[in-house]
Design a protein around this motif. Structure first.
Motif, PDB file in Angstrom:
ATOM      1  N   VAL A 161      40.973  13.646  39.500  1.00 46.05           N
ATOM      2  CA  VAL A 161      39.837  14.486  39.797  1.00 46.05           C
ATOM      3  C   VAL A 161      39.890  15.887  39.397  1.00 46.05           C
ATOM      4  O   VAL A 161      41.240  16.277  39.199  1.00 46.05           O
ATOM      5  CB  VAL A 161      39.729  14.441  41.558  1.00 46.05           C
ATOM      6  CG1 VAL A 161      38.687  15.307  41.960  1.00 46.05           C
ATOM      7  CG2 VAL A 161      39.345  12.933  41.772  1.00 46.05           C
ATOM      8  N   THR A 162      38.898  16.517  39.173  1.00 47.84           N
ATOM      9  CA  THR A 162      39.010  17.851  38.778  1.00 47.84           C
ATOM     10  C   THR A 162      38.412  18.780  39.901  1.00 47.84           C
ATOM     11  O   THR A 162      37.174  18.516  40.586  1.00 47.84           O
ATOM     12  CB  THR A 162      38.230  18.297  37.530  1.00 47.84           C
ATOM     13  OG1 THR A 162      38.664  17.429  36.536  1.00 47.84           O
ATOM     14  CG2 THR A 162      38.131  19.651  37.169  1.00 47.84           C
ATOM     15  N   LEU A 163      39.263  19.580  40.659  1.00 51.53           N
ATOM     16  CA  LEU A 163      38.889  20.465  41.635  1.00 51.53           C
ATOM     17  C   LEU A 163      38.442  21.836  41.013  1.00 51.53           C
ATOM     18  O   LEU A 163      39.382  22.495  40.387  1.00 51.53           O
ATOM     19  CB  LEU A 163      40.049  20.801  42.703  1.00 51.53           C
ATOM     20  CG  LEU A 163      39.645  21.705  43.531  1.00 51.53           C
ATOM     21  CD1 LEU A 163      38.571  21.381  44.576  1.00 51.53           C
ATOM     22  CD2 LEU A 163      41.129  21.779  44.447  1.00 51.53           C
ATOM     23  N   ALA A 164      37.163  22.472  41.164  1.00 48.59           N
ATOM     24  CA  ALA A 164      36.989  23.561  40.497  1.00 48.59           C
ATOM     25  C   ALA A 164      36.414  24.852  41.479  1.00 48.59           C
ATOM     26  O   ALA A 164      35.775  24.032  42.655  1.00 48.59           O
ATOM     27  CB  ALA A 164      35.887  23.542  39.568  1.00 48.59           C
ATOM     28  N   TYR A 165      36.651  25.973  41.354  1.00 48.73           N
ATOM     29  CA  TYR A 165      36.343  27.111  42.570  1.00 48.73           C
ATOM     30  C   TYR A 165      35.461  27.897  41.508  1.00 48.73           C
ATOM     31  O   TYR A 165      35.582  28.090  40.643  1.00 48.73           O
ATOM     32  CB  TYR A 165      37.657  27.716  42.733  1.00 48.73           C
ATOM     33  CG  TYR A 165      38.564  26.991  43.578  1.00 48.73           C
ATOM     34  CD1 TYR A 165      38.391  26.937  45.080  1.00 48.73           C
ATOM     35  CD2 TYR A 165      39.628  26.334  43.180  1.00 48.73           C
ATOM     36  CE1 TYR A 165      39.415  26.355  45.782  1.00 48.73           C
ATOM     37  CE2 TYR A 165      40.396  25.497  43.897  1.00 48.73           C
ATOM     38  CZ  TYR A 165      40.286  25.627  45.561  1.00 48.73           C
ATOM     39  OH  TYR A 165      41.190  24.913  45.923  1.00 48.73           O
ATOM     40  N   CYS A 166      34.522  28.366  42.548  1.00 51.21           N
ATOM     41  CA  CYS A 166      33.792  29.673  42.270  1.00 51.21           C
ATOM     42  C   CYS A 166      33.509  30.661  43.535  1.00 51.21           C
ATOM     43  O   CYS A 166      33.472  29.948  44.698  1.00 51.21           O
ATOM     44  CB  CYS A 166      32.515  29.157  41.447  1.00 51.21           C
ATOM     45  SG  CYS A 166      31.303  28.261  42.313  1.00 51.21           S
ATOM     46  N   GLY A 167      33.031  31.631  43.169  1.00 51.17           N
ATOM     47  CA  GLY A 167      32.520  32.547  44.464  1.00 51.17           C
ATOM     48  C   GLY A 167      31.086  32.178  44.520  1.00 51.17           C
ATOM     49  O   GLY A 167      30.074  31.748  43.635  1.00 51.17           O
ATOM     50  N   ASP A 168      30.277  33.014  45.681  1.00 48.79           N
ATOM     51  CA  ASP A 168      28.905  32.854  45.528  1.00 48.79           C
ATOM     52  C   ASP A 168      28.153  33.564  44.783  1.00 48.79           C
ATOM     53  O   ASP A 168      27.111  33.195  44.386  1.00 48.79           O
ATOM     54  CB  ASP A 168      28.593  33.653  47.150  1.00 48.79           C
ATOM     55  CG  ASP A 168      29.403  35.269  47.388  1.00 48.79           C
ATOM     56  OD1 ASP A 168      28.604  36.087  47.153  1.00 48.79           O
ATOM     57  OD2 ASP A 168      30.620  34.947  47.707  1.00 48.79           O
ATOM     58  N   GLY A 169      28.696  34.663  44.166  1.00 44.58           N
ATOM     59  CA  GLY A 169      28.128  35.223  42.938  1.00 44.58           C
ATOM     60  C   GLY A 169      27.845  34.585  41.733  1.00 44.58           C
ATOM     61  O   GLY A 169      27.025  34.586  41.148  1.00 44.58           O
ATOM     62  N   ALA A 170      28.970  33.430  41.521  1.00 44.76           N
ATOM     63  CA  ALA A 170      28.883  32.626  40.183  1.00 44.76           C
ATOM     64  C   ALA A 170      27.612  31.631  40.400  1.00 44.76           C
ATOM     65  O   ALA A 170      27.098  31.105  39.634  1.00 44.76           O
ATOM     66  CB  ALA A 170      30.040  31.773  40.333  1.00 44.76           C
TER      67      ALA A 170
END
Length: 344
Positions: A161-170
């Protein structure tokens, strides 16, 4: 994944957020599972390590010995809780810019993390057997790559599985929407964690979108979204665990919005007092995720205060030793600008 937003929710009302462990360190939902004791112990150590790393890097930056640094302060449960739900041996990690504890758990040695901050290019390389992309400072550009990894894994019949992160701005960037649309169309094994820390540098979420919850956007792409209390390690872990299970069984992507707060500054070049009231930050400190988990662990008898003190000293020593090793690595010369760029 049934925690849908109810129209008419008042601004500032967090009653729709999935929460299992309350701000007082007490379990608020008995109908949902809590992480096992070993998971809680590992989480607490990672969160303490993250705090020690933040303290060290901020101090070094103030001394002029380290470059720009983005602290995780206040967001530890969102990062650690989500990463604990995946298996670094088979799953991919695609970080944004402040997922240090997740990157360490995934297999990036601490001295190499320091090397990256010191500009020691070759020493900072991610080991070849670690399934992880480098940190990404260009907002949201890592997300199409995350979908590509998940799609390629499907084509090659890989189980990860791929776990990706981003912030609210993204979520205000085109790459976010393109990545989510393709993920939904292709039904890839992707878990996207939006760490909503309330500010895209100095721009609050209220000025970025009229959406009541960022997780609501998942519906438009044809997959589930859930908003969780991002200061509650238990809720983040459970939501991610369910999302990973969905992905592993071919049910496609999931979007998780971890609603938290960036207690510290955006990075060491930022003066957050220019755009935030002191009372706002003080109120957020009352929901400190590390204090919350610590209270639970002590009350449950998983650790005692002496053990915690010893562990804090241990992680500080680990951080100090890793920095000393990284400092000994050779600094790059001008030729490094061309290495790995041209064939000859």
């Amino acid at each position: 994944m049934t925690h849908d937003w109810v129209p008419g929710r008042a601004a500032g009302d967090d009653s729709d957020l999935l929460q299992i462990l309350g701000p007082d360190g007490q379990v608020t939902r008995r109908d949902l599972p809590c992480p096992g004791d070993d998971v809680v112990r590992e989480a607490l150590r990672l969160m303490l390590l993250s705090r020690a790393l933040d303290e060290k890097c901020i101090r070094l930056h103030r001394q002029g010995r380290l470059g720009l640094y983005a602290p995780v302060l206040g967001q530890e449960a969102a990062v650690v809780g989500s990463h604990l739900a995946i298996d670094p041996a088979v799953d991919w990690l695609v970080p944004a810019s402040r997922e240090q504890p997740a990157m360490l758990r995934h297999g990036w040695p601490l001295d190499r993390l320091f090397a990256s901050l010191l500009g020691r290019i070759e020493a900072a390389r991610i080991p070849d057997d670690v399934r992880m992309l480098p940190r990404q400072q260009a907002i949201a550009t890592q997300l199409p790559h995350a979908v590509g990894i998940a799609w390629a894994s499907s084509i090659r019949r890989r189980e990860g599985v791929t776990l990706a992160y981003c912030g609210d701005g993204a979520t205000s960037e085109g790459d976010f929407h393109e990545a989510c649309n393709l993920a939904g169309v292709m039904g890839v094994a992707l878990v996207l964690v939006i760490i909503n820390n309330q500010y895209a540098i100095s721009t609050p979420v209220s000025k970025q979108t009229r959406a009541p919850r960022l997780a609501d956007r998942a519906r438009g792409y044809g997959f589930p979204g859930v908003a969780v209390d991002g200061n509650d390690l238990f809720a983040v872990y459970e939501a991610t665990r369910q999302a990973v299970e969905r992905a592993r069984t071919g049910q496609g992507p999931t979007m998780i919005e971890a609603v938290t707060y960036r207690i510290g500054f955006h990075n060491t070049s930022d003066n957050s007092s220019l755009y935030r009231e002191p009372g706002e930050v003080a109120e957020a400190r009352q929901r400190d995720p590390v204090a919350r988990l610590t209270t639970y662990a002590v009350t449950a008898g998983l650790v005692d205060r002496d053990t915690l003190d010893a562990q804090e000293n241990e992680v500080r020593a680990e951080v100090d030793a890793a920095f000393e090793r990284a400092s000994s690595y050779p600094a790059p010369g001008p030729e490094e600008a061309f290495r790995h760029v041209f064939a000859d």
